[in-house]
Design a protein around this motif. Structure first.
Motif, short mmCIF file in Angstrom:
data_model
loop_
_atom_site.label_atom_id
_atom_site.label_comp_id
_atom_site.label_asym_id
_atom_site.label_seq_id
_atom_site.Cartn_x
_atom_site.Cartn_y
_atom_site.Cartn_z
N TRP A 174 30.48 -22.88 17.25
CA TRP A 174 30.69 -24.31 17.47
C TRP A 174 29.60 -24.95 18.33
O TRP A 174 29.51 -26.17 18.41
CB TRP A 174 32.05 -24.55 18.13
N CYS A 175 28.76 -24.15 18.97
CA CYS A 175 27.75 -24.70 19.87
C CYS A 175 26.61 -25.32 19.07
O CYS A 175 26.00 -24.66 18.22
CB CYS A 175 27.21 -23.62 20.81
N GLU A 176 26.30 -26.57 19.36
CA GLU A 176 25.24 -27.29 18.66
C GLU A 176 23.99 -27.45 19.52
O GLU A 176 23.10 -28.23 19.19
CB GLU A 176 25.75 -28.66 18.22
N LEU A 177 23.93 -26.72 20.63
CA LEU A 177 22.83 -26.88 21.58
C LEU A 177 21.72 -25.86 21.39
O LEU A 177 20.75 -25.86 22.14
CB LEU A 177 23.37 -26.79 23.01
N PHE A 178 21.85 -24.98 20.38
CA PHE A 178 20.89 -23.89 20.24
C PHE A 178 19.47 -24.39 19.99
O PHE A 178 18.50 -23.74 20.33
CB PHE A 178 21.31 -22.94 19.12
N SER A 179 19.34 -25.57 19.38
CA SER A 179 18.00 -26.09 19.12
C SER A 179 17.29 -26.50 20.41
O SER A 179 16.06 -26.53 20.47
CB SER A 179 18.07 -27.29 18.17
N MET A 180 18.06 -26.80 21.46
CA MET A 180 17.47 -27.17 22.74
C MET A 180 17.24 -25.96 23.63
O MET A 180 16.22 -25.86 24.31
CB MET A 180 18.37 -28.19 23.45
N CYS A 181 18.19 -25.01 23.64
CA CYS A 181 17.96 -23.82 24.45
C CYS A 181 17.14 -22.79 23.70
O CYS A 181 16.77 -21.75 24.26
CB CYS A 181 19.28 -23.23 24.93
N ARG A 182 16.84 -23.06 22.42
CA ARG A 182 15.88 -22.29 21.62
C ARG A 182 16.31 -20.85 21.43
O ARG A 182 15.51 -19.92 21.55
CB ARG A 182 14.49 -22.36 22.26
N VAL A 183 17.56 -20.66 21.14
CA VAL A 183 18.06 -19.34 20.80
C VAL A 183 17.99 -19.18 19.29
O VAL A 183 18.51 -20.02 18.55
CB VAL A 183 19.50 -19.14 21.29
N LEU B 124 21.07 -21.21 42.79
CA LEU B 124 19.79 -20.51 42.63
C LEU B 124 19.04 -20.94 41.37
O LEU B 124 17.91 -20.50 41.14
CB LEU B 124 20.01 -19.00 42.60
N GLY B 125 19.68 -21.78 40.54
CA GLY B 125 19.07 -22.16 39.27
C GLY B 125 19.05 -21.02 38.28
O GLY B 125 18.18 -20.96 37.40
N ASP B 126 20.01 -20.11 38.40
CA ASP B 126 20.03 -18.90 37.58
C ASP B 126 20.63 -19.18 36.21
O ASP B 126 21.78 -18.83 35.91
CB ASP B 126 20.83 -17.82 38.30
N VAL B 127 19.85 -19.83 35.36
CA VAL B 127 20.26 -20.15 33.99
C VAL B 127 19.73 -19.07 33.05
O VAL B 127 18.57 -18.68 33.14
CB VAL B 127 19.75 -21.54 33.57
N ARG B 128 20.59 -18.60 32.17
CA ARG B 128 20.21 -17.55 31.23
C ARG B 128 20.74 -17.90 29.84
O ARG B 128 21.50 -18.84 29.67
CB ARG B 128 20.81 -16.20 31.65
N HIS B 129 20.33 -17.10 28.86
CA HIS B 129 21.01 -17.11 27.56
C HIS B 129 22.11 -16.06 27.67
O HIS B 129 21.91 -14.89 27.37
CB HIS B 129 20.04 -16.75 26.44
N ASP B 130 23.29 -16.46 28.11
CA ASP B 130 24.32 -15.48 28.42
C ASP B 130 25.70 -15.90 27.92
O ASP B 130 26.65 -16.00 28.71
CB ASP B 130 24.38 -15.24 29.93
N PRO B 131 25.84 -16.17 26.61
CA PRO B 131 27.18 -16.51 26.11
C PRO B 131 28.16 -15.39 26.42
O PRO B 131 27.81 -14.20 26.36
CB PRO B 131 26.97 -16.68 24.61
N LYS B 132 29.36 -15.78 26.77
CA LYS B 132 30.37 -14.84 27.26
C LYS B 132 30.64 -13.70 26.29
O LYS B 132 30.82 -12.55 26.69
CB LYS B 132 31.65 -15.63 27.54
N SER B 133 30.64 -14.01 25.00
CA SER B 133 30.94 -12.99 23.99
C SER B 133 29.73 -12.15 23.63
O SER B 133 29.84 -11.19 22.87
CB SER B 133 31.48 -13.66 22.72
#
Length: 344
Positions: free
Chosen positions: A332-341, A317-326
């Motif tokens: 350790w995630c270095e992708l925040f600059s791309m997902c803009r969190v 469905l393309g259901d992408v969210r800002h939904d980290p498990k915790s």
């Protein structure tokens, strides 16, 4: 950027500063970037995702950890200009070395299990396997980088083999790097694990079997310090071991006694999901809390199937969210600059 950062904790001050300098529209654009919709909506993208028929088990685990990580790591897949030896590369080399080692152990040392009385000879062979695996790295490494990679992995692998030599397991390592669900898999495994409407693909690091019956366990190496217990497999939404047990039973044709994650560093624990009824004659010596009765054992396997189906439905469905498990982005995630969190 500085004004947008100021707006996170002092919006009135940020808007006043922007107004004084004629930056109102720029500030609004910057703030909207962090409020963007995350769901994938482009018709061609959604159509392609909806048509997918197979999904990697590790891919689904990444999606369960955070669907935004899945999007950027697995779909956008950014790469650094100068490749470097990261944790993923180290893990790949360790897996390759162990596959060579256990696959060649019977011919080289003359035993299928690690024999504590022939440990020196066994470790010498392990060293050869590690050096061959490092030589196969395609990155252009300096002599120092190659020595650091070899030395660091040697400490972990040597300690892991020494620890395994102390176990009194009746099972013997027989199959390694067992892929399923791809054209390169053995013919009987190419169809993958069918969960109804889609198939699961992956690679089992190692299968240990009872030499006198069609029973066995799966093992998954972890290059880090973490080996998930039976309780953590549930709470951390891990899918590998439960779904690998189905592959072992339904595709490989071996009755599963359990499956374990084997950490190659830290305490080098082997934790996982094991059948209590096979504790004495099949899988002795593991943590007491990882032995489950039949209902609980197969219940976790069934739960993993349901979770996999739910994750696949969201991907399609393309259901992408800002939904980290915790609930919060991991450090350790270095992708925040791309997902803009926004981060503190």
């Amino acid at each position: 950027r500085a004004v947008a950062e100021l707006a996170a904790h002092d919006p009135d001050g940020a808007y006043a500063l922007a107004g004084a300098n004629g930056w109102e529209r720029r500030l609004e654009r910057a703030l909207r970037a962090r409020r963007r919709r995350t769901r994938l909506t482009h018709p061609l993208v959604v159509e392609e995702l909806a048509a997918r028929g197979s999904f990697g088990v590790t891919e689904l685990e990444v999606f369960a950890d955070c669907s935004s990580i899945w999007l950027f790591d697995r779909i956008v897949s950014p790469r650094t200009i100068d490749a470097e030896v990261d944790a993923r590369q180290r893990g790949s080399v360790a897996h390759s070395a162990l596959s060579r080692f256990f696959g060649g152990l019977p011919k080289r040392v003359g035993t299928e299990r690690i024999d504590a009385e022939r440990l020196d000879e066994t470790l010498a062979f392990l060293r050869e396997c590690l050096e061959e695996a490092v030589a196969g790295v395609r990155l252009e490494l300096t002599a120092l980088e190659r020595a650091e990679l070899t030395g660091g992995l040697w400490l972990d692998l040597e300690a892991s083999i020494r620890a395994e030599a102390e176990l009194d397991s009746p099972l013997v390592p027989r199959r390694f790097e067992v892929s399923f669900g791809s054209d390169r898999s053995p013919q009987e495994l190419q169809r993958g694990l069918d969960l109804g409407g889609f198939t699961i693909t992956g690679k089992i690091d190692r299968i240990d079997v009872d030499p006198f019956s069609a029973r066995g366990i799966v093992q998954d190496y972890k290059s880090g310090k973490t080996a998930h217990s039976a309780a953590q497999i549930d709470s951390e939404l891990r899918l590998q071991i439960p779904l690998y047990l189905l592959v072992l039973r339904d595709l490989v044709g071996i009755e599963p006694l359990g499956g374990v994650y084997r950490a190659l560093s830290g305490k080098r624990e082997a934790r996982g999901l094991l059948r209590a009824e096979a504790r004495e004659d099949g899988v002795p010596g593991f943590s007491q809390n990882d032995y489950l009765d039949e209902e609980a054992f197969w219940g976790q396997v069934e739960l993993a199937q349901g979770r996999a189906r739910g994750l696949v439905e969201r991907i399609r469905l393309g259901d992408v969210r800002h939904d980290p498990k915790s609930g919060e982005c991991p450090d350790w995630c270095e992708l925040f600059s791309m997902c803009r969190v926004a981060r503190a």
